[in-house]
Design a protein around this motif. Structure first.
Motif, PDB file in Angstrom:
ATOM      1  N   LEU A 140      18.704  24.804  28.304  1.00  0.00           N
ATOM      2  CA  LEU A 140      19.105  23.565  29.075  1.00  0.00           C
ATOM      3  C   LEU A 140      19.998  23.883  30.345  1.00  0.00           C
ATOM      4  O   LEU A 140      19.662  23.615  31.422  1.00  0.00           O
ATOM      5  N   TYR A 141      20.877  24.776  29.975  1.00  0.00           N
ATOM      6  CA  TYR A 141      21.907  25.467  30.838  1.00  0.00           C
ATOM      7  C   TYR A 141      22.596  26.610  30.384  1.00  0.00           C
ATOM      8  O   TYR A 141      22.653  26.656  29.046  1.00  0.00           O
ATOM      9  N   ALA A 142      22.955  27.618  31.225  1.00  0.00           N
ATOM     10  CA  ALA A 142      23.674  28.624  30.851  1.00  0.00           C
ATOM     11  C   ALA A 142      24.933  28.366  31.772  1.00  0.00           C
ATOM     12  O   ALA A 142      24.747  28.097  33.167  1.00  0.00           O
ATOM     13  N   ILE A 143      26.224  28.822  31.338  1.00  0.00           N
ATOM     14  CA  ILE A 143      27.284  28.796  32.330  1.00  0.00           C
ATOM     15  C   ILE A 143      27.950  30.173  32.013  1.00  0.00           C
ATOM     16  O   ILE A 143      28.201  30.715  31.065  1.00  0.00           O
ATOM     17  N   ILE A 144      28.099  30.786  33.384  1.00  0.00           N
ATOM     18  CA  ILE A 144      28.752  31.919  33.270  1.00  0.00           C
ATOM     19  C   ILE A 144      30.169  31.979  33.764  1.00  0.00           C
ATOM     20  O   ILE A 144      30.291  31.451  35.105  1.00  0.00           O
ATOM     21  N   GLY A 145      31.035  32.182  33.360  1.00  0.00           N
ATOM     22  CA  GLY A 145      32.559  31.891  33.619  1.00  0.00           C
ATOM     23  C   GLY A 145      33.095  33.255  33.900  1.00  0.00           C
ATOM     24  O   GLY A 145      33.175  34.308  33.081  1.00  0.00           O
ATOM     25  N   ILE A 146      33.739  33.409  35.058  1.00  0.00           N
ATOM     26  CA  ILE A 146      34.315  34.806  35.407  1.00  0.00           C
ATOM     27  C   ILE A 146      35.759  34.764  35.742  1.00  0.00           C
ATOM     28  O   ILE A 146      35.978  33.999  36.757  1.00  0.00           O
ATOM     29  N   GLY A 147      36.698  35.513  35.261  1.00  0.00           N
ATOM     30  CA  GLY A 147      38.220  35.720  35.858  1.00  0.00           C
ATOM     31  C   GLY A 147      38.174  37.100  36.468  1.00  0.00           C
ATOM     32  O   GLY A 147      38.127  37.861  35.761  1.00  0.00           O
ATOM     33  N   ILE A 148      38.432  37.095  37.504  1.00  0.00           N
ATOM     34  CA  ILE A 148      39.006  38.335  38.363  1.00  0.00           C
ATOM     35  C   ILE A 148      40.422  38.179  38.742  1.00  0.00           C
ATOM     36  O   ILE A 148      40.739  37.373  39.405  1.00  0.00           O
ATOM     37  N   ASN A 149      41.472  39.249  38.275  1.00  0.00           N
ATOM     38  CA  ASN A 149      42.767  39.265  38.656  1.00  0.00           C
ATOM     39  C   ASN A 149      42.885  39.845  40.013  1.00  0.00           C
ATOM     40  O   ASN A 149      42.341  40.863  40.116  1.00  0.00           O
ATOM     41  N   CYS A 150      43.522  39.150  40.975  1.00  0.00           N
ATOM     42  CA  CYS A 150      43.589  39.618  42.420  1.00  0.00           C
ATOM     43  C   CYS A 150      44.933  40.126  42.516  1.00  0.00           C
ATOM     44  O   CYS A 150      45.162  41.171  43.200  1.00  0.00           O
ATOM     45  N   SER A 151      45.872  39.537  42.575  1.00  0.00           N
ATOM     46  CA  SER A 151      47.120  39.786  43.278  1.00  0.00           C
ATOM     47  C   SER A 151      48.504  39.787  42.136  1.00  0.00           C
ATOM     48  O   SER A 151      49.454  39.979  42.576  1.00  0.00           O
ATOM     49  N   GLN A 152      48.101  39.722  40.804  1.00  0.00           N
ATOM     50  CA  GLN A 152      49.305  40.207  40.115  1.00  0.00           C
ATOM     51  C   GLN A 152      49.905  41.511  40.126  1.00  0.00           C
ATOM     52  O   GLN A 152      49.295  42.490  40.422  1.00  0.00           O
ATOM     53  N   THR A 153      51.257  41.432  39.887  1.00  0.00           N
ATOM     54  CA  THR A 153      51.790  42.887  40.097  1.00  0.00           C
ATOM     55  C   THR A 153      51.794  43.005  38.303  1.00  0.00           C
ATOM     56  O   THR A 153      51.809  42.072  37.744  1.00  0.00           O
ATOM     57  N   PRO A 154      52.204  44.327  37.941  1.00  0.00           N
ATOM     58  CA  PRO A 154      52.304  44.700  36.596  1.00  0.00           C
ATOM     59  C   PRO A 154      53.271  43.577  35.971  1.00  0.00           C
ATOM     60  O   PRO A 154      53.048  43.174  34.768  1.00  0.00           O
ATOM     61  N   ALA A 155      54.160  43.180  36.512  1.00  0.00           N
ATOM     62  CA  ALA A 155      55.227  42.402  35.990  1.00  0.00           C
ATOM     63  C   ALA A 155      54.943  40.722  35.754  1.00  0.00           C
ATOM     64  O   ALA A 155      55.522  39.906  35.019  1.00  0.00           O
ATOM     65  N   ASP A 156      53.859  40.298  36.458  1.00  0.00           N
ATOM     66  CA  ASP A 156      53.086  39.300  36.380  1.00  0.00           C
ATOM     67  C   ASP A 156      52.426  38.995  34.954  1.00  0.00           C
ATOM     68  O   ASP A 156      52.063  37.743  34.594  1.00  0.00           O
ATOM     69  N   PHE A 157      52.125  40.025  34.252  1.00  0.00           N
ATOM     70  CA  PHE A 157      51.154  39.764  33.157  1.00  0.00           C
ATOM     71  C   PHE A 157      52.036  39.914  31.892  1.00  0.00           C
ATOM     72  O   PHE A 157      53.337  40.440  32.107  1.00  0.00           O
ATOM     73  N   PRO A 158      52.030  39.047  30.926  1.00  0.00           N
ATOM     74  CA  PRO A 158      52.738  39.060  29.704  1.00  0.00           C
ATOM     75  C   PRO A 158      53.153  40.492  29.401  1.00  0.00           C
ATOM     76  O   PRO A 158      52.027  41.228  29.219  1.00  0.00           O
ATOM     77  N   GLU A 160      52.845  41.772  26.523  1.00  0.00           N
ATOM     78  CA  GLU A 160      51.758  42.507  25.569  1.00  0.00           C
ATOM     79  C   GLU A 160      50.438  42.854  26.231  1.00  0.00           C
ATOM     80  O   GLU A 160      49.467  43.593  25.761  1.00  0.00           O
ATOM     81  N   LEU A 161      50.430  42.305  27.522  1.00  0.00           N
ATOM     82  CA  LEU A 161      49.176  42.843  28.175  1.00  0.00           C
ATOM     83  C   LEU A 161      49.434  43.977  29.304  1.00  0.00           C
ATOM     84  O   LEU A 161      48.663  44.300  30.062  1.00  0.00           O
ATOM     85  N   GLN A 162      50.635  44.012  29.747  1.00  0.00           N
ATOM     86  CA  GLN A 162      51.043  44.818  30.531  1.00  0.00           C
ATOM     87  C   GLN A 162      50.409  46.342  30.712  1.00  0.00           C
ATOM     88  O   GLN A 162      49.964  46.848  31.759  1.00  0.00           O
ATOM     89  N   ASP A 163      50.282  46.944  29.489  1.00  0.00           N
ATOM     90  CA  ASP A 163      49.494  48.181  29.435  1.00  0.00           C
ATOM     91  C   ASP A 163      48.076  48.198  29.466  1.00  0.00           C
ATOM     92  O   ASP A 163      47.421  49.268  29.565  1.00  0.00           O
TER      93      ASP A 163
END
Ligand code: BTN
Length: 265
Positions: A140-158, A160-163
């Motif tokens: 009936l439909y397909a949804i493709i969702g995409i997220g791309i990180n653009c301008s975060q500095t390392p400190a902007d990530f939580p 637990e995700l920084q590495d």
């Protein structure tokens, strides 16, 4: 933002009048589903400056801070049974490598199945969701969702995700989010044209971009952990793994998560 995105699309681009921009939304995929159920046409695109409930694979959340990434979903309505779309996420992943290469000047790799990676860190992810009409058995439909990180500095990530996480600018690209979004939209449109007729070409491109192949991997399914080597990706996007006990197993993305033996990649 919408104006700048439109300015980066060619005149006559067929999906141009189907792009909707939200400053803040819960999740572009969730909203896309609602719109698709209300009859939104093939090629409808939702983009958000920020998501308050961004969703990732396997029920995870996707961090979507304000104006630091591109968070985008497209509604497709391919008229086929779902079995003919097993390669959809792989095709979208290759399209996103094309888009990043075009907008940022370098090509990311793909960690099976759908993480965009650069320098062994995650740059973005893809969440594909499908609805099948019960009466016809067709998509009936397909949804493709995409997220791309653009301008975060390392400190902007939580912490637990920084590495594990990175962004286009942290990877050295000077970026314009509107240009990235437009490159993603153009690449998704090219993918849509090739989707049902050039499956072999799309999967060969996927295998070329997939950095998981040849790696020692850990396959996690619920409480189960299996160690092995990633051998290949089959035509449906399944990862073929040679397990340490000698068995060869094909795993699919809906059921398992795959890690490198020594970290995220
Ligand atoms: C993953 O890495 O597990 C997939 C992440 C997918 C995130 C995108 S952002 C736009 C769209 N809306 C969502 O809620 N999720 C996808």
């Amino acid at each position: 933002m919408l104006k700048s995105i439109l300015a980066h699309l060619p005149a006559g681009f067929p999906w141009k009048d189907r792009i909707v921009y939200f400053d803040t939304i819960d999740s572009t995929n969730t909203r896309a589903k609602a719109l698709a159920q209300e009859g939104a046409p093939h090629g409808t695109i939702l983009i958000a400056g920020q998501q308050t409930a961004g969703r990732g694979r396997l029920g995870r959340t996707f961090q979507s801070p304000g104006n630091m990434g591109v968070y985008l979903s497209v509604i497709l309505r391919p008229e086929c049974p779902p079995e003919q779309l097993m390669h959809l996420t792989c095709a979208a992943a290759v399209a996103m490598c094309d888009a990043v290469e075009e907008a940022a000047g370098f090509r990311p790799g793909l960690k099976w199945t759908n993480d965009l990676v650069v320098g062994k860190k995650k740059l973005g992810g893809i969440l594909t969701e499908l609805s099948v009409a019960p009466h016809t058995g067709l998509v009936l439909y397909a949804i493709i969702g995409i997220g791309i990180n653009c301008s975060q500095t390392p400190a902007d990530f939580p912490p637990e995700l920084q590495d594990m996480a990175t962004s286009l600018s942290a990877a050295g690209a000077s970026i314009d989010r509107a240009a990235v979004a437009a490159a993603m939209i153009r690449a998704l449109h090219r993918m849509d044209i090739a989707l049902l007729t050039k499956k072999d070409m799309l999967m060969d491109a996927y295998r070329t971009d997939c950095i998981t192949l040849g790696q020692d991997v850990v396959v996690l399914r619920g409480e189960e952990t299996h160690y092995g080597k990633a051998l290949s990706v089959d035509d449906d996007g399944g990862l073929v793994v040679a397990l340490r006990d000698g068995e060869t197993k094909t795993v699919t993305s809906g059921e398992v998560s795959v890690r490198g033996m020594y970290g995220y990649v």
